[in-house]
Motif scaffolding. Structure first.
Motif, short mmCIF file in Angstrom:
data_model
loop_
_atom_site.label_atom_id
_atom_site.label_comp_id
_atom_site.label_asym_id
_atom_site.label_seq_id
_atom_site.Cartn_x
_atom_site.Cartn_y
_atom_site.Cartn_z
N LYS A 196 1.32 -1.59 0.42
CA LYS A 196 0.10 -0.05 -0.10
C LYS A 196 1.00 1.20 -0.22
O LYS A 196 0.65 2.38 -0.59
N LEU A 197 2.02 1.18 1.08
CA LEU A 197 2.95 2.45 0.94
C LEU A 197 3.48 2.36 -0.31
O LEU A 197 3.48 3.49 -0.28
N TYR A 198 3.92 1.91 -1.43
CA TYR A 198 4.40 1.56 -2.36
C TYR A 198 3.75 1.89 -3.41
O TYR A 198 4.22 2.91 -4.00
N LYS A 199 2.39 1.99 -3.56
CA LYS A 199 1.28 2.31 -4.22
C LYS A 199 1.03 3.34 -4.36
O LYS A 199 1.05 4.33 -5.31
N ARG A 200 1.48 4.21 -3.17
CA ARG A 200 1.01 5.62 -2.86
C ARG A 200 1.94 6.37 -3.96
O ARG A 200 1.72 7.05 -3.80
N ALA A 201 3.24 5.83 -3.24
CA ALA A 201 4.55 5.90 -4.30
C ALA A 201 4.72 5.85 -5.50
O ALA A 201 5.44 6.67 -5.88
N GLY A 202 3.76 5.96 -5.94
CA GLY A 202 2.96 5.87 -7.56
C GLY A 202 3.82 4.44 -8.51
O GLY A 202 4.59 4.35 -9.38
N PHE A 203 4.75 3.13 -7.22
CA PHE A 203 4.55 1.89 -7.93
C PHE A 203 3.60 1.23 -8.00
O PHE A 203 2.69 1.30 -7.88
N GLN A 204 3.44 0.58 -9.23
CA GLN A 204 3.12 -0.67 -9.91
C GLN A 204 3.20 -1.90 -10.14
O GLN A 204 4.27 -1.99 -9.93
N SER A 205 2.36 -3.01 -9.91
CA SER A 205 2.96 -4.37 -9.42
C SER A 205 3.02 -4.34 -11.26
O SER A 205 2.69 -4.38 -11.54
N VAL A 206 4.02 -5.37 -11.19
CA VAL A 206 4.54 -6.19 -12.42
C VAL A 206 4.40 -6.95 -12.98
O VAL A 206 3.83 -8.16 -13.63
N ASN A 207 4.53 -8.21 -12.45
CA ASN A 207 4.40 -9.71 -11.79
C ASN A 207 5.31 -10.85 -10.83
O ASN A 207 5.62 -9.93 -9.62
N THR A 208 4.71 -11.43 -10.04
CA THR A 208 5.15 -11.83 -9.10
C THR A 208 6.04 -13.34 -9.18
O THR A 208 5.99 -13.64 -9.92
N VAL A 209 7.75 -13.41 -8.86
CA VAL A 209 8.49 -14.45 -9.31
C VAL A 209 8.77 -15.22 -8.37
O VAL A 209 8.83 -14.97 -7.11
N LYS A 210 8.14 -16.08 -8.64
CA LYS A 210 8.62 -17.56 -7.56
C LYS A 210 10.23 -17.91 -6.92
O LYS A 210 10.60 -17.74 -7.74
N ASP A 211 9.87 -17.90 -5.74
CA ASP A 211 11.21 -18.58 -5.18
C ASP A 211 12.12 -17.15 -5.31
O ASP A 211 13.48 -17.50 -5.66
N TYR A 212 11.84 -15.84 -5.21
CA TYR A 212 12.57 -15.14 -5.87
C TYR A 212 13.82 -14.56 -4.83
O TYR A 212 15.11 -14.25 -5.46
N LEU A 213 14.16 -15.36 -3.71
CA LEU A 213 14.61 -14.79 -2.57
C LEU A 213 14.85 -16.74 -1.94
O LEU A 213 15.72 -16.56 -0.61
N GLY A 214 14.43 -17.11 -2.57
CA GLY A 214 15.11 -18.70 -2.51
C GLY A 214 13.45 -19.65 -2.01
O GLY A 214 12.37 -19.17 -2.24
N PRO A 215 13.30 -21.07 -1.93
CA PRO A 215 12.49 -21.34 -1.56
C PRO A 215 11.94 -21.07 -1.23
O PRO A 215 11.83 -20.88 0.07
N GLY A 216 9.66 -20.76 -1.62
CA GLY A 216 9.21 -20.28 -0.66
C GLY A 216 9.12 -19.11 -0.57
O GLY A 216 8.25 -18.46 0.30
N GLU A 217 10.47 -18.22 -0.92
CA GLU A 217 10.71 -16.94 -1.07
C GLU A 217 10.36 -15.95 -2.23
O GLU A 217 10.84 -15.47 -3.02
N ASP A 218 8.68 -15.93 -2.43
CA ASP A 218 8.25 -15.27 -3.60
C ASP A 218 8.13 -13.69 -3.27
O ASP A 218 8.18 -13.11 -2.42
N ARG A 219 8.23 -12.54 -4.36
CA ARG A 219 8.38 -12.10 -3.90
C ARG A 219 8.00 -10.58 -5.74
O ARG A 219 7.81 -11.32 -6.64
#
Length: 199
Positions: free
Chosen positions: A169-192
């Motif tokens: 919510k904070l990032y959206k208020r600052a003008g960020f838009q969601s692009v996509n969700t990456v599975k295991d971005y920071l390791g197993p089970g750490e989607d971002r």
């Protein structure tokens, strides 16, 4: 309160010193602007009460690192960045490494690092537990965006846990838009969730 009484809201007074890359903000109580004007740009605000905390945002120094590392450990435990990492960040990306202080006490930090093609990423933004809930995250985010813009990056990217609704919510208020969700971005089970905004 009558309908004729202007609403009151927490706003900031800002003074900026580009030469020292320092931004000073003070909480003040004042009438909310009638328009969508940026509250950081509102002038003629009343003087702050002496009890209001002085908030500053500036480039990090080596003296800030012990407290920053403490907050990291407090919030992320074994996944926290180490002091060594922060010393390396200070050497490699000094202009992108900001701290926010409340009454001269380090309250959090942000770190923007370069990517390719004129892009940068907000690698981390953290407010210590004892300073959360005071609006400092928003102030720090705004200053990180301003700093990245001044450094002439064209796009700012970040990653956040898809379950972290307050941060999203904070990032959206600052003008960020969601692009996509990456599975295991920071390791197993750490989607971002990847979010971006143009500068």
């Amino acid at each position: 309160m009558s309908s004729d009484t202007p609403s009151r809201d927490r706003v900031y007074q800002v003074s900026s010193n580009r030469e020292s890359a320092s931004h000073k903000l003070r909480y003040v109580e004042g009438s909310a602007p009638d328009t969508d004007e940026c509250r950081l740009c509102v002038g003629s605000l009343p003087q702050a009460n002496k009890s209001d905390p002085l908030v500053t945002v500036q480039i990090a120094t080596s003296e800030d690192i012990a407290r920053i590392a403490f907050f990291e450990k407090q919030l992320y435990d074994k996944d926290a960045y180490s002091s060594l990492f922060f010393y390396q960040a200070l050497r490699q990306w000094p202009k992108g490494f900001l701290t926010i202080k409340s009454d001269e006490k380090v309250a959090g930090y942000s770190l923007v690092v370069p990517l390719d093609g004129g892009r940068a990423t907000l690698m981390s933004l953290l407010i210590g537990k004892s300073f959360q809930g005071q609006g400092l995250g928003q102030v720090l985010l705004e200053q990180a965006i301003e700093s990245a813009t001044a450094d002439q990056w064209h796009e700012l990217e970040l990653s956040v846990s898809p379950d972290n609704a307050p941060a999203i919510k904070l990032y959206k208020r600052a003008g960020f838009q969601s692009v996509n969700t990456v599975k295991d971005y920071l390791g197993p089970g750490e989607d971002r969730l990847i979010m971006r905004r143009t500068l």
